[in-house]
Design an enzyme around this catalytic site. Sequence first.
Site, short mmCIF file in Angstrom:
data_model
loop_
_atom_site.label_atom_id
_atom_site.label_comp_id
_atom_site.label_asym_id
_atom_site.label_seq_id
_atom_site.Cartn_x
_atom_site.Cartn_y
_atom_site.Cartn_z
N HIS A 7 0.82 -1.20 0.00
CA HIS A 7 0.00 0.00 0.00
C HIS A 7 0.86 1.26 0.00
O HIS A 7 0.46 2.29 -0.53
CB HIS A 7 -0.94 0.01 1.21
CG HIS A 7 -2.15 -0.84 1.03
ND1 HIS A 7 -3.43 -0.39 1.22
CD2 HIS A 7 -2.27 -2.14 0.66
CE1 HIS A 7 -4.30 -1.37 0.98
NE2 HIS A 7 -3.60 -2.45 0.64
N ASN A 50 -7.33 2.14 2.64
CA ASN A 50 -6.36 1.97 3.72
C ASN A 50 -6.97 1.88 5.11
O ASN A 50 -6.25 1.69 6.10
CB ASN A 50 -5.35 3.13 3.71
CG ASN A 50 -4.36 3.02 2.56
OD1 ASN A 50 -4.07 1.93 2.08
ND2 ASN A 50 -3.84 4.16 2.12
#
Length: 326
Positions: A69, A96
């Site tokens: 990420h 996220n």
Amino acid sequence: MASSKLSSGLIFLQLVLLVFVFNSANAQLKVGFYKYTCPKAEAVVKEVIDQVMKVAPSLSGPLLRMHFHDCFVRGCDASVLLNSSTGQAEKDSPPNLSLRGFQIIDRVKAALEKECPGVVSCADIIAIVARDVTVATMGPTWEVETGRRDGNVSRVSEPLTNLPPFFANISQLIAQFRAKNLNVKDLVVLSGGHTIGTSHCSSFNNRLYNFTGKGDTDPTLDSEYIPHLKKKCKAGDQTTLVEMDPGSVRTFDNSYYTLLTKRRGLFQSDASLLDNSQTKAYIKLQSATGGSTFFKDFGVSMIKMGRVEVLTGKSGEIRKVCSKVN
């Protein structure tokens, strides 16, 4: 004619400069970057992670995923760690919100600041931690290249356009990986990281209850697996966690690929890996051979991913605290 030659010469010079800039940035990323400035850096990280894995092994998946990420948004610059008082940082973005383990990164950073203040970047910490949690779950090891520096920009909108969504089809996945200089093999190899960790029901609920908006199920999902998932996830469930690789959620192995051959991948993005001849062939190979090359391949692809758009040299900074710029 002279003008044409001059134009060609300028174009050639620009290309040479671009190659130089690209190579000089990556040349500063190397194994053993902290050999003289913080020789115990990786040992310090490993000590903390080994302690964490003994009491909270479920964090292995999230900490591995954090590296992905981070690298896919602004490159591997630890921008995913930054806090925002106005909710406008990457970690506040929907893709996220399920990330966990930020406190572990903070714990590692504190230990490193005690060992060698102001030396090891948060971006390098994320990369080393990803390797160490993989090893801790009986997965492969690889030599982590270090030398990254930390960015000072984090925008809530950017994960939405840079991170491959769980509903992505194979064309979208390939395109997003290529945009990060990662190829089709890297895509199917790095997807194997789903062998550890969990997912919220909300990430695949539509496959069970409303795939096309008509109250139907995803025809690419094994019909015998659907009732099993429905027992765990009721319609509209946003909070329940489900193992991505049932039975070996805390063991890094090749069983993810075996699940895919049975059409039991949890996400649409998992299932879509069967829609490309190259990714499908890789899945079948790892399933049939007990993951004969998967461990080696995973290390290679993780090293490649760790080079994405890195800040090195005098770019960025070395944060004193990972959640805020200096």
